[in-house]
Design a protein around this motif. Structure first.
Motif, PDB file in Angstrom:
ATOM      1  N   UNK A  70      77.061  39.484  22.097  1.00 35.24           N
ATOM      2  CA  UNK A  70      77.052  39.615  23.554  1.00 35.24           C
ATOM      3  C   UNK A  70      75.778  40.333  23.983  1.00 35.24           C
ATOM      4  N   UNK A  71      75.162  39.813  25.048  1.00 35.31           N
ATOM      5  CA  UNK A  71      73.940  40.383  25.609  1.00 35.31           C
ATOM      6  C   UNK A  71      74.268  41.032  26.956  1.00 35.31           C
ATOM      7  N   UNK A  95      74.410  46.712  23.187  1.00 35.06           N
ATOM      8  CA  UNK A  95      74.653  45.277  23.095  1.00 35.06           C
ATOM      9  C   UNK A  95      73.954  44.701  21.872  1.00 35.06           C
ATOM     10  N   UNK A  96      74.343  43.472  21.521  1.00 35.63           N
ATOM     11  CA  UNK A  96      73.695  42.786  20.402  1.00 35.63           C
ATOM     12  C   UNK A  96      72.290  42.340  20.765  1.00 35.63           C
ATOM     13  N   UNK A  97      72.036  42.136  22.030  1.00 36.36           N
ATOM     14  CA  UNK A  97      70.729  41.751  22.530  1.00 36.36           C
ATOM     15  C   UNK A  97      70.669  42.040  24.016  1.00 36.36           C
ATOM     16  N   UNK A  98      69.474  41.896  24.591  1.00 38.24           N
ATOM     17  CA  UNK A  98      69.283  42.275  25.989  1.00 38.24           C
ATOM     18  C   UNK A  98      68.523  41.181  26.728  1.00 38.24           C
ATOM     19  N   UNK A 126      64.871  46.888  18.021  1.00 34.53           N
ATOM     20  CA  UNK A 126      65.535  46.167  16.932  1.00 34.53           C
ATOM     21  C   UNK A 126      66.577  45.171  17.430  1.00 34.53           C
ATOM     22  N   UNK A 127      66.519  44.817  18.721  1.00 32.81           N
ATOM     23  CA  UNK A 127      67.432  43.836  19.285  1.00 32.81           C
ATOM     24  C   UNK A 127      66.628  42.751  20.009  1.00 32.81           C
ATOM     25  N   UNK A 128      67.092  41.491  19.956  1.00 31.61           N
ATOM     26  CA  UNK A 128      66.363  40.433  20.665  1.00 31.61           C
ATOM     27  C   UNK A 128      66.331  40.656  22.157  1.00 31.61           C
ATOM     28  N   UNK A 143      54.774  36.687  28.546  1.00 30.21           N
ATOM     29  CA  UNK A 143      56.006  37.432  28.278  1.00 30.21           C
ATOM     30  C   UNK A 143      56.109  37.828  26.807  1.00 30.21           C
ATOM     31  N   UNK A 144      55.711  36.938  25.909  1.00 32.81           N
ATOM     32  CA  UNK A 144      55.721  37.283  24.485  1.00 32.81           C
ATOM     33  C   UNK A 144      54.792  38.458  24.220  1.00 32.81           C
ATOM     34  N   UNK A 145      53.636  38.468  24.870  1.00 34.47           N
ATOM     35  CA  UNK A 145      52.711  39.596  24.698  1.00 34.47           C
ATOM     36  C   UNK A 145      53.329  40.904  25.172  1.00 34.47           C
ATOM     37  N   UNK A 146      54.332  40.814  26.023  1.00 34.00           N
ATOM     38  CA  UNK A 146      55.009  42.008  26.539  1.00 34.00           C
ATOM     39  C   UNK A 146      56.300  42.316  25.794  1.00 34.00           C
ATOM     40  N   UNK A 147      56.575  41.561  24.729  1.00 29.51           N
ATOM     41  CA  UNK A 147      57.700  41.899  23.876  1.00 29.51           C
ATOM     42  C   UNK A 147      58.943  41.057  24.031  1.00 29.51           C
ATOM     43  N   UNK A 148      58.860  39.934  24.757  1.00 34.65           N
ATOM     44  CA  UNK A 148      60.019  39.054  24.926  1.00 34.65           C
ATOM     45  C   UNK A 148      60.116  38.101  23.731  1.00 34.65           C
ATOM     46  N   UNK A 149      61.351  37.843  23.290  1.00 34.66           N
ATOM     47  CA  UNK A 149      61.598  36.995  22.124  1.00 34.66           C
ATOM     48  C   UNK A 149      62.175  35.626  22.459  1.00 34.66           C
TER      49      UNK A 149
END
Length: 261
Positions: A70-71, A95-98, A126-128, A143-149
């Motif tokens: 769950x995110x 949460x498992x991710x955000x 350590x979470x997606x 967005x990837x450069x800012x840490x989005x997965x």
């Protein structure tokens, strides 16, 4: 909601057993999202606090089991302090991710990136981290450069249905007459079945003729382009060359489409 079985109406809440019975491997908590361009700080605060209450309820009701997660969803409109507060509240719940919601809804790319600059550092490393409803290729790279997965977006398929193709040199509109006699592929560096099997002239023809094949071919290409772009970003991260990759991507986009014949 309206039940399909007997057409009776009911309110579905996170604690409901029917919600838990859904075979969804990834669930997101309910969110309250104000229209970004119209929301005042007070409205955005109210919406964000409502989302955080739903987040706590959703997390408590979620049955943790192998293969499911769950995110939580960060809200806060275009107000940096609300974004930070929302991220911190979700982190405290755990949460498992955000996910980052309420962006790419008309506020503009610069504002979206500014909100990510405020939000992502407040989320666990350590979470997606998932940016909802984004976006164009340059949105993804930024967005990837800012840490989005993670991302989701209708653009590759919707654009394919409207004669738009994404390439390493920008967006190509296959309706344009300049492609009518051009045998070259959409993108010479692309290995998709569209680029290796069809030229621009044929794609222009099926677009102008209204053939459903046009949507199929352009959608297939766009999906491959997005997959290749994300694969390139992953390789660049692993190699420590993300900035170089982003610069090369921007240069290619700035060059524009190949000259017409």
């Amino acid at each position: 909601m309206d039940r399909v079985t007997d057409h009776t109406s009911r309110i579905l809440v996170v604690e409901d057993s029917d919600t838990q019975a859904l075979k969804l491997q990834l669930m997101l908590e309910n969110e309250g999202c104000e229209v970004v361009r119209a929301a005042t700080a007070e409205q955005a605060l109210h919406s964000m606090e409502l989302s955080m209450r739903w987040a706590a309820r959703s997390r408590q009701a979620f049955r943790q089991r192998p293969g499911y997660g769950i995110f939580g969803i960060v809200q806060g409109g275009v107000y940096p302090d609300l974004r930070r507060r929302s991220a911190e509240a979700l982190r405290d719940i755990g949460f498992d991710g955000y996910a980052v919601g309420g962006l790419a809804v008309g506020e503009g790319q610069n504002t979206m990136f500014a909100m990510l600059d405020e939000t992502v550092p407040a989320l666990p490393e350590d979470r997606p981290r998932y940016l909802m409803g984004v976006g164009k290729p340059d949105d993804l790279v930024g967005a990837v450069r800012r840490g989005i997965d993670l991302f989701d977006c209708v653009l590759p398929t919707r654009s394919g249905r409207t004669a738009q193709a994404f390439t390493r040199r920008g967006t190509v509109n296959l309706r344009n007459a300049r492609h009518a006699a051009d045998p070259r592929p959409l993108d010479a560096e692309c290995g998709c079945s569209t680029c290796t099997g069809y030229g621009r002239a044929y794609l222009h023809h099926v677009v102008r003729a209204g053939e459903i094949l046009a949507s199929m071919l352009l959608t297939a290409h766009n999906l491959r382009y997005y997959a290749d772009l994300m694969a390139g970003l992953r390789r660049a991260i692993e190699a420590g060359t993300l900035d170089d990759f982003a610069a090369g991507f921007a240069q290619g986009q700035a060059e524009g489409d190949i000259p017409p014949r």
